[in-house]
Design a protein around this motif. Structure first.
Motif, PDB file in Angstrom:
ATOM      1  N   ALA A 195       4.572  -2.403   2.893  1.00 33.86           N
ATOM      2  CA  ALA A 195       4.554  -2.684   1.462  1.00 33.86           C
ATOM      3  C   ALA A 195       5.382  -1.641   0.713  1.00 33.86           C
ATOM      4  N   SER A 196       5.965  -2.041  -0.393  1.00 32.16           N
ATOM      5  CA  SER A 196       6.836  -1.116  -1.128  1.00 32.16           C
ATOM      6  C   SER A 196       6.527  -1.052  -2.614  1.00 32.16           C
ATOM      7  N   ASP A 197       5.473  -1.741  -3.063  1.00 32.76           N
ATOM      8  CA  ASP A 197       5.148  -1.692  -4.477  1.00 32.76           C
ATOM      9  C   ASP A 197       4.511  -0.343  -4.811  1.00 32.76           C
ATOM     10  N   PRO A 198       4.438   0.034  -6.087  1.00 34.48           N
ATOM     11  CA  PRO A 198       3.984   1.372  -6.489  1.00 34.48           C
ATOM     12  C   PRO A 198       2.591   1.774  -5.987  1.00 34.48           C
ATOM     13  N   ARG A 239      -3.188   2.624  -1.722  1.00 33.14           N
ATOM     14  CA  ARG A 239      -4.095   1.661  -1.082  1.00 33.14           C
ATOM     15  C   ARG A 239      -4.173   1.931   0.419  1.00 33.14           C
ATOM     16  N   GLY A 240      -3.023   2.217   1.015  1.00 37.22           N
ATOM     17  CA  GLY A 240      -3.006   2.513   2.445  1.00 37.22           C
ATOM     18  C   GLY A 240      -3.779   3.773   2.785  1.00 37.22           C
ATOM     19  N   ALA A 290       2.872   1.592   5.015  1.00 38.82           N
ATOM     20  CA  ALA A 290       3.566   2.305   3.935  1.00 38.82           C
ATOM     21  C   ALA A 290       3.057   3.739   3.836  1.00 38.82           C
ATOM     22  N   TRP A 291       1.743   3.906   3.926  1.00 37.50           N
ATOM     23  CA  TRP A 291       1.133   5.244   3.876  1.00 37.50           C
ATOM     24  C   TRP A 291       1.543   6.085   5.083  1.00 37.50           C
TER      25      TRP A 291
END
Length: 278
Positions: free
Chosen positions: A45-48, A53-54, A138-139
């Protein structure tokens, strides 16, 4: 007489060598096998809000417990007879995996090279959604490589015998078992709580939440807590009798204390409804 003793010793040694060859060879075939596992089409994921969240999922699910807060892993336990387990240094492993390979490792317990992971609790995360996995990836990718590489697990004589006898299972085998024994459904209004129970509690309490023999109990016990008491347990590790409860208390303080109030309420509501349905 000495001749018979000598031949008896030779026969005994021969049997021991044969037994070792059978145990080693048979277990090695299982260890090196590559299960047919579909490669998911998941992209980080790449949203802000993705990284936050990750990180939340990683904390409550215990990723940064087994792999340490810095994700550099370390020795996890073992001995000569059973073998040794190390948790991977994810900061060095992740850059060598594609997003899809990471998703497969997380939910199916299969390495990038197709071999099976051992002691990785993917059975807990096999129901994790694509969006959740994308956030976790993403995290993970925010951590720069640091620290030493960790060796792969080793298998001692008893460990190999247990593998051959089916007493010790690879992660993909545990994933298959989890899929065959899901947690009970109690209605769509409890879906979030059920999902949390499976993906967070399932590692210790089993995929069906019925506990493990000689280990964590059936989560029917959660129905004995009201919401304030349940919240206190997850936040502080202190049970309703005012005492700490070993591993549960350790995990509560280290990981579950990060739960949001909403998720604690959802988890408690599901576990209570599950107990009422039993």
């Amino acid at each position: 007489m000495l001749k018979f003793v000598r031949w008896g010793l030779v026969a005994l040694v021969g049997l021991m060598v044969l037994a070792f060859a059978v145990i080693y060879g048979g277990s090695e075939i299982i260890i090196r096998s590559k299960p047919e596992t579909p490669m998911p089409t998941i992209v980080a994921a790449s949203d802000p809000g993705a990284v936050a969240r990750g990180a939340y999922i990683g904390r409550v699910s215990g990723c940064d417990g087994c792999h340490e807060r810095n994700l550099q892993g370390g020795p996890w336990g073992g001995d000569f007879w059973q073998g040794s387990v190390y948790t991977a240094n994810l900061t060095r492993v992740v850059p060598h995996y594609t997003d899809s390979q990471l998703a497969r490792a997380i939910r199916s317990g299969v390495r990038a090279d197709g071999t099976q992971l051992w002691a990785m609790p993917s059975e807990t995360w096999t129901t994790m959604t694509d969006a959740e996995v994308a956030d976790v990836i993403a995290w993970l990718r925010t951590h720069s490589p640091a620290g030493p590489d960790r060796p792969r697990e080793t298998f001692g004589p008893l460990g190999r015998l247990n593998i051959l006898l089916g007493r010790a299972k690879s992660t993909p085998a545990w994933v298959a078992d989890a899929k065959a024994h899901p947690a009970v459904e109690v209605g769509p209004q409890f879906a979030r709580g059920r999902h949390l129970a499976v993906t967070v509690c399932g590692e210790c309490h089993n995929s069906d939440l019925k506990g493990r023999e000689g280990g964590a109990p059936d989560l029917l016990i959660a129905a004995s807590y009201d919401l304030p008491g349940f919240t206190k347990l997850l936040r502080t590790g202190v049970a309703m009798d005012g005492k700490e409860k070993g591993l549960m208390s350790e995990v509560s303080k280290a990981n579950f204390s990060a739960f949001t109030e909403a998720d604690i309420a959802a988890l408690h509501a599901y576990l209570t409804a599950r107990a009422e349905k039993q």
